[in-house]
Write a protein that holds these residues in place. Structure first.
Motif, PDB file in Angstrom:
ATOM      1  N   HIS A 161       0.861  -1.282   0.153  1.00 52.18           N
ATOM      2  CA  HIS A 161      -0.014   0.001  -0.067  1.00 52.18           C
ATOM      3  C   HIS A 161       0.829   1.351   0.006  1.00 52.18           C
ATOM      4  O   HIS A 161       0.221   2.150  -0.173  1.00 52.18           O
ATOM      5  N   ARG A 183       5.031  -5.879  -7.174  1.00 55.51           N
ATOM      6  CA  ARG A 183       4.294  -4.947  -6.231  1.00 55.51           C
ATOM      7  C   ARG A 183       4.980  -3.481  -6.504  1.00 55.51           C
ATOM      8  O   ARG A 183       4.081  -2.609  -6.616  1.00 55.51           O
ATOM      9  N   TYR A 187     -10.170   2.322  -1.204  1.00 54.77           N
ATOM     10  CA  TYR A 187     -10.348   1.838  -2.328  1.00 54.77           C
ATOM     11  C   TYR A 187     -11.806   1.128  -2.752  1.00 54.77           C
ATOM     12  O   TYR A 187     -12.465   1.033  -1.923  1.00 54.77           O
ATOM     13  N   ASP A 188     -11.769   0.881  -3.931  1.00 58.72           N
ATOM     14  CA  ASP A 188     -13.263   0.445  -4.481  1.00 58.72           C
ATOM     15  C   ASP A 188     -12.916  -0.909  -4.343  1.00 58.72           C
ATOM     16  O   ASP A 188     -12.043  -1.483  -4.049  1.00 58.72           O
ATOM     17  N   ASP A 245     -13.327  -3.712  -6.238  1.00 56.17           N
ATOM     18  CA  ASP A 245     -12.294  -4.310  -7.230  1.00 56.17           C
ATOM     19  C   ASP A 245     -10.788  -4.225  -6.636  1.00 56.17           C
ATOM     20  O   ASP A 245     -10.090  -5.250  -6.848  1.00 56.17           O
ATOM     21  N   GLU A 246     -10.495  -2.906  -6.552  1.00 59.10           N
ATOM     22  CA  GLU A 246      -8.989  -2.800  -6.021  1.00 59.10           C
ATOM     23  C   GLU A 246      -8.790  -3.158  -4.936  1.00 59.10           C
ATOM     24  O   GLU A 246      -7.673  -3.853  -4.882  1.00 59.10           O
ATOM     25  N   TYR A 275     -10.094  -6.015  -3.550  1.00 59.02           N
ATOM     26  CA  TYR A 275      -9.857  -7.719  -3.996  1.00 59.02           C
ATOM     27  C   TYR A 275      -8.469  -7.748  -4.677  1.00 59.02           C
ATOM     28  O   TYR A 275      -7.661  -8.697  -4.556  1.00 59.02           O
ATOM     29  N   ARG A 276      -8.114  -6.893  -5.585  1.00 59.05           N
ATOM     30  CA  ARG A 276      -6.729  -7.001  -6.319  1.00 59.05           C
ATOM     31  C   ARG A 276      -5.588  -7.167  -5.207  1.00 59.05           C
ATOM     32  O   ARG A 276      -4.690  -7.573  -5.446  1.00 59.05           O
ATOM     33  N   LEU A 277      -5.696  -6.116  -4.248  1.00 60.95           N
ATOM     34  CA  LEU A 277      -4.780  -6.024  -3.252  1.00 60.95           C
ATOM     35  C   LEU A 277      -4.445  -6.899  -2.262  1.00 60.95           C
ATOM     36  O   LEU A 277      -3.466  -7.290  -1.868  1.00 60.95           O
TER      37      LEU A 277
END
Length: 839
Positions: A148, A175, A444-445, A447-448, A450-452
């Motif tokens: 992050h 990352r 974050y939204d 989808d983001e 979940y991606r993180l």
């Protein structure tokens, strides 16, 4: 000044790996450096500081623990000036806008979540001791930072030698973008591994090379041990003999690792009591002066409780213990004296292996196994490498020595294989938490987020899912649900009743009844007879202490709780002679003369205990409930082990877990849609293993109208973890704090039931074992007025400081509790608990 000029200004020639890593930083690349302990990784951080200051950028330096942050702050302030260096920990805030800011990793993580704008002018962040990432309770913090942190910040990850550096660097590269891996395998000082044996025939201690010229286990040792036949010629060297042997070969100073706090204390006292002295008059004066400076903030009453005189006497002999049970001032004193060469032998637990700068010529491992909660286990591959990393002082020693003691419990070939095992692979301990989920929702939204979660090292190391392991966990979880249903009693809390039973059993066992000098009559059993207690003994892994006793025949023996039986009697007391030399004939004669003067009597029986007072005790099925509860606790420990194994294998579906947490938080009122409620915003600022229990307790008014001492007592249940699996009895000093505890326990029970249904890891049970101490200290008690029970002074200070962190979080997130929380902070942060300096 260019980077070349920086290196040219050094009073020594830098190693190639240091130059390569610094060049990577100069090219604005992240870098992963793995190198042995003491090889000079910090020079890379110094070069990065130079580069970024020249560019007008700030630099963050993070460490895993406050003590390391304090030490690094002092080092950097000395080299760059106090005006350019700042410190941020839970205890200290110094010059927070400085160009060079030292902090704990948690502070950096919190800044990323709460105020990322303040990171705009940060060019580089150093993650020191990054191999701590695999720590079960705190390791996820490092992954959160790597995932992050703003993209413009380059990371310098400094790690001890690990077995999978390529994999770790590849994950960071994925990352963070451009990332170089720098590997240094050579130790700055070569290590010679030795095996120590005591030859009973020649009455000598021998130090033999553990490996032959070809790198295989030394065949001479194998032959020596094979010729023993039925008689045991070789045995474990006595501690004093070993130290004398090391001294005769100029192999001091030494760190001797003993995986027991009590063992370290006893060893240091034993060497000093034996008359061993490594210091002269001038050195002893220096030691006293340093001790006085380091402990000047402690009151005389506190020093008395800590047996300060005994501590100083041991130090003056050039010997010390070092472990987490000591107060910070004592540990720092030992570190300072050892670094200055005034101590020659330090007995330490493995906690010394983390970061603190204490190199020695020799490192000794008394055992190759340690207690791991439910028994003893051999050291893991790489443990030997980590512990012996401190052997050999760069620029002073030509060789460092790693010494393993012979023992009949571990075969020599097995000992050699442990010493040759190499390094640990770095494994992720990452999993989503309630606090992490709240911060992801806020920043974050969906989808983001979940991606993180899928970007963690755990996911990177993910292999094919092992359905069999999950099936076992599911089956055990069903068993657990059934066992708790059978254990539940409608008359009261079975866990509270169980805790009282265990506490009562401790009292009946004689743990608190027998003191040195007590005369004990054992009427039956194989140990029947009269004895006098010489001292308590503590063995790693044993729940109850034993007793070193002398019989009426003058024989000294150790009796366990089982040996005492249930009907022993304390028939009187005798004064033990000084000096304490239980193996000497004169000592024994004096004790026996005193013992004969004690008349036979009924004394105090071990059976004379009070009956357990609890509603469940009146239930006709109480025994069945207790058996089911013990079975459930055992099943829960097994499930926890399986989940740990699952995490190690990388088989945990982290995104699925995140979704389950999201659903739970939605049902509990912390998330609406993909937005946080007011309760969710509060959860964002609570960093604790029991974060959701704390947030829910705040939300339902559990702490409202509590006094400052009551608030401290109740909040301590959320951070205190006993060192054993035994449940602490729910003892609270006031009705208000007891009622608040019942509310916390009810919230925890509801939460774990929900977690069980969702197949989520269970939140650990809050524990009331520190509540009375917290209340007393927050009420203004002096340290010598507190009843610490089995807790060491260092543990009390450590838990009190953790409690301060939670109180500050409550003060800053719950305005209605701010006055009481602030008052509690002021009352607790004093005297022996107060933070001591930064250097």
């Amino acid at each position: 000044m260019s980077l070349s000029e920086f290196f040219d200004a050094l009073p020594f020639e830098p190693d190639q790996f240091q130059v390569e890593a610094a060049r990577s930083v100069e090219k604005e690349r992240s870098v992963v450096v793995t190198a042995p302990t003491g090889s000079g990784k910090t020079l890379i951080a110094d070069a990065a500081i130079h580069i970024n200051l020249e560019r007008g950028m700030r630099i963050f330096y993070t460490t895993p623990i406050k003590a390391l942050s304090n030490q690094k702050f002092g080092d950097l302030a000395a080299s760059h000036g106090e005006g350019r260096v700042g410190l941020l920990t839970g205890d200290n805030v110094i010059n927070r806008d400085a160009d060079i800011l030292v902090m704990t990793t948690e502070v950096f993580r919190n800044m990323i979540y709460s105020d990322p704008d303040q990171l705009e002018d940060v060019g580089v962040a150093v993650l020191d001791e990054v191999h701590y990432l695999q720590d079960r309770t705190r390791g996820a913090v490092w992954e959160e930072i790597i995932i992050h942190a703003p993209e413009h910040i380059r990371l310098i990850a400094l790690s001890a030698t690990i077995a999978n550096p390529e994999e770790f660097a590849a994950w960071i590269r994925e990352r963070r973008g451009k990332t170089d891996l720098i590997i240094e395998e050579a130790r700055p000082v070569p290590l010679e591994s030795l095996y120590a044996l005591n030859d009973k025939v020649n009455r000598s201690t021998e130090l033999q090379p553990m490996f032959g010229p070809d790198g295989t286990p030394n065949r001479r040792i194998t032959r020596m041990l094979e010729t023993q036949g039925r008689k045991t010629r070789y045995r474990t060297p006595r501690r004093i003999d070993l130290i004398e042997e090391l001294e005769s070969h100029s192999m001091l100073p030494a760190i001797i690792f003993i995986f027991s706090r009590a063992g370290c204390d006893a060893a240091a006292r034993g060497v000093a009591d034996a008359g061993v002295r490594f210091t002269d008059v001038e050195q002893r004066a220096q030691i006293r002066e340093i001790v006085d400076i380091r402990t000047a903030h402690l009151a005389d009453e506190d020093l008395g409780v800590l047996d300060h005189a005994g501590f100083v006497t041991t130090l003056e002999a050039g010997v010390a213990a070092h472990h987490a049970g000591m107060i910070p001032a004592y540990k720092e004193t030992v570190e300072d004296l050892f670094t200055q060469g005034l101590l020659k032998v330090v007995f330490a637990t493995e906690t010394l292996a983390l970061g603190i700068n204490m190199p020695a010529r020799s490192v000794v491992l008394e055992q190759l196994s340690k207690y791991v909660g439910d028994g003893h286990a051999l050291l893991q591959p790489g443990d030997y490498t980590q512990l012996t990393g401190r052997a050999g002082r760069r620029g002073i020693d030509d060789y460092g020595y790693g010494v393993v003691l012979h023992t009949r419990f571990v075969d020599f070939i097995e000992a050699a294989s442990i010493a040759a095992a190499g390094t640990h692979p770095l494994r992720s301990s990452f999993r989503p938490t309630y606090n992490m989920t709240a911060n992801l929702v806020a920043n974050y939204d969906r989808d983001e987020a979940y991606r993180l979660i899928g970007a963690s090292l755990a996911s990177f190391q993910h292999h094919d899912r092992e359905d069999e392991l999950q099936s076992v966990i599911d089956r055990r979880s069903d068993e657990l649900e059934h066992e708790w249903s059978q254990a539940t009693c409608d008359r009261g809390s079975i866990l509270d009743y169980l805790a009282l039973l265990d506490s009562h059993e401790d009292e009946r066992s004689g743990r608190v009844l027998l003191d040195p000098g007590d005369v004990v009559d054992i009427p039956d059993g194989r140990r029947s007879g009269r004895y006098v207690v010489l001292r308590l003994t503590h063995r790693s892994g044993k729940r109850h202490p034993g007793h070193l006793m002398m019989s009426t025949k003058g024989r000294v023996t150790e009796l366990s709780r089982r040996d005492l039986g249930r009907s022993f009697q304390v028939s009187g007391r005798v004064n033990l002679p000084r000096p304490f030399e239980p193996r000497s004939r004169r000592f024994a004669q004096q004790v026996l003369r005193s013992l004969r003067k004690v008349p036979a009597g009924q004394g105090m029986s071990s059976e004379s205990g009070r009956k357990v007072d609890h509603p469940v005790a009146e239930c006709p099925d109480a025994d069945d409930h207790v058996q089911w509860a013990r079975r459930a606790l055992s099943t829960q420990r097994r499930i926890d082990q399986l989940v740990k194994e699952q995490q190690k294998r990388g088989t945990e579906n982290l995104v699925g877990m995140f979704r389950s947490i999201e659903k739970l938080l939605t049902n509990w009122g912390y998330i609406e849609g993909w937005s946080l409620t007011a309760e969710g915003e509060r959860l964002r600022s609570i960093y604790s293993e029991t974060d959701l229990v704390a947030a829910h307790s705040l939300g339902d008014g559990t702490f409202v109208e509590l006094s400052a001492p009551d608030l401290a007592a109740v909040l301590s249940t959320l951070i205190y973890e006993p060192r054993s699996d035994q449940v602490s009895p729910p003892i609270f000093p006031t009705a208000a704090s007891a009622a608040a505890w019942e509310s916390i326990e009810s919230i925890w029970e509801d939460l774990t039931a929900t977690e069980l249904d969702a197949r989520l890891p269970l939140t650990r049970r809050p524990d009331p074992g520190f509540a009375v101490i917290a209340h007393q200290w927050a009420s203004g008690y002096l340290f010598d007025q507190i009843d610490p029970g089995p807790m060491a002074a260092g543990d009390i200070v450590r838990v009190a400081r953790q409690l301060l962190d939670v109180l500050r979080q409550v003060r800053d997130t719950a305005p209605e509790l701010a006055p009481a929380a602030a008052e509690a902070v002021k009352a607790i942060d004093r005297d022996i608990v107060a933070a001591q300096g930064v250097g």
